[in-house]
Design a protein around this motif. Structure first.
Motif, PDB file in Angstrom:
ATOM      1  N   SER A 149       0.838  -1.197   0.000  1.00 53.44           N
ATOM      2  CA  SER A 149       0.000   0.000   0.000  1.00 53.44           C
ATOM      3  C   SER A 149       0.871   1.245   0.000  1.00 53.44           C
ATOM      4  N   TYR A 150       0.298   2.336  -0.513  1.00 54.14           N
ATOM      5  CA  TYR A 150       1.048   3.586  -0.655  1.00 54.14           C
ATOM      6  C   TYR A 150       0.067   4.744  -0.712  1.00 54.14           C
ATOM      7  N   THR A 151       0.280   5.739   0.135  1.00 58.98           N
ATOM      8  CA  THR A 151      -0.512   6.965   0.115  1.00 58.98           C
ATOM      9  C   THR A 151       0.351   8.077  -0.466  1.00 58.98           C
ATOM     10  N   PRO A 152       0.091   8.521  -1.694  1.00 59.12           N
ATOM     11  CA  PRO A 152       0.953   9.533  -2.314  1.00 59.12           C
ATOM     12  C   PRO A 152       0.933  10.856  -1.555  1.00 59.12           C
ATOM     13  N   GLY A 153       2.077  11.507  -1.521  1.00 58.16           N
ATOM     14  CA  GLY A 153       2.163  12.843  -0.947  1.00 58.16           C
ATOM     15  C   GLY A 153       1.650  13.879  -1.927  1.00 58.16           C
ATOM     16  N   SER A 154       1.567  15.122  -1.462  1.00 56.97           N
ATOM     17  CA  SER A 154       0.977  16.185  -2.285  1.00 56.97           C
ATOM     18  C   SER A 154       1.844  16.553  -3.478  1.00 56.97           C
ATOM     19  N   THR A 155       3.143  16.190  -3.448  1.00 56.34           N
ATOM     20  CA  THR A 155       3.980  16.462  -4.613  1.00 56.34           C
ATOM     21  C   THR A 155       3.720  15.464  -5.731  1.00 56.34           C
ATOM     22  N   VAL A 156       3.109  14.348  -5.395  1.00 57.96           N
ATOM     23  CA  VAL A 156       2.791  13.322  -6.394  1.00 57.96           C
ATOM     24  C   VAL A 156       1.328  13.426  -6.812  1.00 57.96           C
ATOM     25  N   VAL A 157       0.434  13.535  -5.840  1.00 62.01           N
ATOM     26  CA  VAL A 157      -0.998  13.738  -6.100  1.00 62.01           C
ATOM     27  C   VAL A 157      -1.423  14.990  -5.343  1.00 62.01           C
ATOM     28  N   ASP A 158      -1.710  16.057  -6.086  1.00 60.36           N
ATOM     29  CA  ASP A 158      -2.137  17.319  -5.460  1.00 60.36           C
ATOM     30  C   ASP A 158      -3.656  17.252  -5.275  1.00 60.36           C
ATOM     31  N   ASN A 159      -4.063  16.897  -4.055  1.00 63.60           N
ATOM     32  CA  ASN A 159      -5.498  16.705  -3.806  1.00 63.60           C
ATOM     33  C   ASN A 159      -6.265  18.022  -3.727  1.00 63.60           C
ATOM     34  N   ASN A 160      -5.567  19.136  -3.875  1.00 64.34           N
ATOM     35  CA  ASN A 160      -6.247  20.430  -3.859  1.00 64.34           C
ATOM     36  C   ASN A 160      -6.445  21.003  -5.260  1.00 64.34           C
ATOM     37  N   THR A 161      -5.970  20.286  -6.268  1.00 66.14           N
ATOM     38  CA  THR A 161      -6.058  20.773  -7.643  1.00 66.14           C
ATOM     39  C   THR A 161      -6.617  19.675  -8.528  1.00 66.14           C
ATOM     40  N   ALA A 162      -7.696  19.999  -9.238  1.00 66.96           N
ATOM     41  CA  ALA A 162      -8.335  19.004 -10.099  1.00 66.96           C
ATOM     42  C   ALA A 162      -7.366  18.518 -11.168  1.00 66.96           C
ATOM     43  N   SER A 164      -5.735  14.510 -13.232  1.00 68.08           N
ATOM     44  CA  SER A 164      -5.464  13.079 -13.140  1.00 68.08           C
ATOM     45  C   SER A 164      -3.986  12.890 -12.830  1.00 68.08           C
ATOM     46  N   TYR A 165      -3.711  12.108 -11.814  1.00 74.78           N
ATOM     47  CA  TYR A 165      -2.340  11.888 -11.353  1.00 74.78           C
ATOM     48  C   TYR A 165      -2.055  10.378 -11.404  1.00 74.78           C
ATOM     49  N   THR A 166      -0.966  10.001 -12.091  1.00 73.64           N
ATOM     50  CA  THR A 166      -0.670   8.588 -12.287  1.00 73.64           C
ATOM     51  C   THR A 166       0.627   8.193 -11.589  1.00 73.64           C
ATOM     52  N   VAL A 167       0.566   7.101 -10.853  1.00 73.28           N
ATOM     53  CA  VAL A 167       1.759   6.492 -10.268  1.00 73.28           C
ATOM     54  C   VAL A 167       1.888   5.088 -10.854  1.00 73.28           C
ATOM     55  N   TYR A 168       3.055   4.474 -10.644  1.00 76.77           N
ATOM     56  CA  TYR A 168       3.379   3.209 -11.291  1.00 76.77           C
ATOM     57  C   TYR A 168       3.915   2.240 -10.250  1.00 76.77           C
ATOM     58  N   VAL A 169       3.431   1.006 -10.286  1.00 74.36           N
ATOM     59  CA  VAL A 169       3.831   0.010  -9.304  1.00 74.36           C
ATOM     60  C   VAL A 169       4.387  -1.208 -10.038  1.00 74.36           C
ATOM     61  N   THR A 170       5.510  -1.727  -9.540  1.00 70.91           N
ATOM     62  CA  THR A 170       6.144  -2.898 -10.135  1.00 70.91           C
ATOM     63  C   THR A 170       6.336  -3.977  -9.077  1.00 70.91           C
ATOM     64  N   ASP A 171       6.564  -5.196  -9.554  1.00 75.82           N
ATOM     65  CA  ASP A 171       6.844  -6.341  -8.687  1.00 75.82           C
ATOM     66  C   ASP A 171       8.308  -6.723  -8.869  1.00 75.82           C
ATOM     67  N   ASN A 172       8.998  -6.989  -7.761  1.00 79.43           N
ATOM     68  CA  ASN A 172      10.424  -7.306  -7.805  1.00 79.43           C
ATOM     69  C   ASN A 172      10.662  -8.635  -7.102  1.00 79.43           C
ATOM     70  N   ILE A 173      11.201  -9.603  -7.857  1.00 79.77           N
ATOM     71  CA  ILE A 173      11.512 -10.921  -7.306  1.00 79.77           C
ATOM     72  C   ILE A 173      12.947 -11.273  -7.666  1.00 79.77           C
ATOM     73  N   SER A 174      13.732 -11.629  -6.663  1.00 76.00           N
ATOM     74  CA  SER A 174      15.131 -12.049  -6.871  1.00 76.00           C
ATOM     75  C   SER A 174      15.897 -11.018  -7.696  1.00 76.00           C
ATOM     76  N   GLY A 175      15.617  -9.746  -7.426  1.00 75.32           N
ATOM     77  CA  GLY A 175      16.333  -8.686  -8.117  1.00 75.32           C
ATOM     78  C   GLY A 175      15.810  -8.371  -9.498  1.00 75.32           C
ATOM     79  N   CYS A 176      14.736  -9.045  -9.922  1.00 77.23           N
ATOM     80  CA  CYS A 176      14.165  -8.805 -11.242  1.00 77.23           C
ATOM     81  C   CYS A 176      12.867  -8.018 -11.096  1.00 77.23           C
ATOM     82  N   GLU A 177      12.803  -6.912 -11.821  1.00 79.28           N
ATOM     83  CA  GLU A 177      11.633  -6.043 -11.734  1.00 79.28           C
ATOM     84  C   GLU A 177      10.770  -6.210 -12.974  1.00 79.28           C
ATOM     85  N   GLY A 178       9.486  -6.448 -12.755  1.00 79.36           N
ATOM     86  CA  GLY A 178       8.560  -6.661 -13.857  1.00 79.36           C
ATOM     87  C   GLY A 178       8.048  -5.361 -14.428  1.00 79.36           C
TER      88      GLY A 178
END
Length: 340
Positions: A149-162, A164-178
């Protein structure tokens, strides 16, 4: 019976050299470049693709295995063998293993419900088989957090300004990132308040007026400033007498809002004024007159503007003010009778 002088014949037995020194390289991920293997030994180094040492694939202290030997696009363990040869004697082989780890699948994650400007930024969640990494950019350069889980800060998602804000999530196994899964937080704008005006004041016991408002979205009417008691929706609303008591003088306020994409505007206050019914004027009947006498002047007093009518239904106005001399059509001073 006679023996010649001897000739010496020497048999030289050379030592088997030691096996070369080599270590396994760090594991790689599917799609990574195949690593350069290295070894050291006292003689000539020969590389083989098989443990029986029948297929030579290279010579020297280093080797970059071909894709037919180490398939860097397919997870698995691939082993090559290196020997050292001195004076035609070949050492035992040293095994060198290249491990190609699987690239994990993209995490499972979905966009949260849109929020309104000023709302708390939602906590984003994702599931995967390994360590989850959250980034603020599609190039995956700015790591913001790790974990499910992750709650973005205001520098990533500005909840005071209309927006669309996009973040990216990856999976990492044995040093390999998908590959990354994009998660978008939508911040909707707070709409403008409705346009509405106060109706004309009414008097006690008159019909409660229908209130109207205009706005770009859904219009909601509330009976309290805290907007906790919803009374009606739509462009028009006629308050009930629990909201506007038309039998009791006073000012009664309702509140109307505009909702667009789930976001509710500040309210516009609309006030209905109920004015009190004034007391009846004070007036006394004049003394009786005789036929032919002058019609007397009538007088009355009251707190407001006085209006005189010729009928009990109050439909025919015959004068205004504190005094009135009725015309002959109202009081016929030539004909005996009672005129009201």
């Amino acid at each position: 019976g006679c023996e010649s002088p001897s000739t010496a014949v020497t048999v030289t037995v050379n030592a088997i050299p030691s096996a070369p020194t080599a270590t396994d390289p760090a594991p790689i991920c599917e799609g990574d470049a195949t690593p350069t293997l290295s070894a050291s030994g006292s003689g000539t180094l020969t590389w083989y693709s098989d443990a029986s040492l029948t297929t030579v694939i290279g010579a020297g202290t280093t080797l970059v295995p071909s894709s037919s030997v180490v398939d860097n696009t397919t997870a698995g363990t691939y082993t090559v063998y290196v020997t050292s040869t001195e004076l035609s004697c070949e050492s035992p082989a040293t095994a060198v293993t290249v491990t190609v780890n699987t690239e994990p699948s993209a995490p499972t994650a979905s966009d949260p419900a849109p929020i309104c400007e000023g709302d708390a930024t939602p906590t984003l969640t994702a599931t995967g088989a390994g360590t989850l990494n959250w980034y603020s950019d599609a190039a995956l350069m700015n790591l913001e957090s790790t974990g499910a889980s992750y709650t973005p800060g205001s520098t990533v998602v500005d909840n005071n300004t209309a927006g669309s804000y996009t973040v990216y999530v990856t999976d990492n196994i044995s040093g390999c990132e998908g590959p990354a899964t994009a998660v978008t937080v939508t911040v909707n704008a707070i709409p403008s308040s409705p346009v509405a005006s106060d109706p004309s004041p009414i008097c006690e016991n008159e019909t409660i007026p229908t209130l109207t408002a205009s706005a770009s979205g859904t219009i909601r009417w509330y009976s309290d400033a805290a907007l906790t008691t919803l009374e009606s929706t739509g462009a028009s609303y006629t308050p009930g007498n629990t909201v506007v008591d038309n039998t009791t003088a006073g000012t009664y306020t309702v509140y109307v809002t505009n909702t667009v994409s789930g976001c509710e505007s500040p309210s516009t206050a609309v006030t209905v004024t109920v004015n009190a019914i004034p007391s009846a004027p004070s007036a006394t009947s004049p003394g009786a007159i005789c036929e032919g006498d002058a019609t007397p002047t009538l007088t009355a007093t009251g707190s407001g503007t006085l209006t005189w009518y010729s009928d009990a239904a109050l439909t025919t106005v015959i004068g205004a003010g504190t005094t009135l001399v009725p015309s002959s059509s109202v009081v016929d001073n030539t004909t005996a009778g009672t005129y009201t």
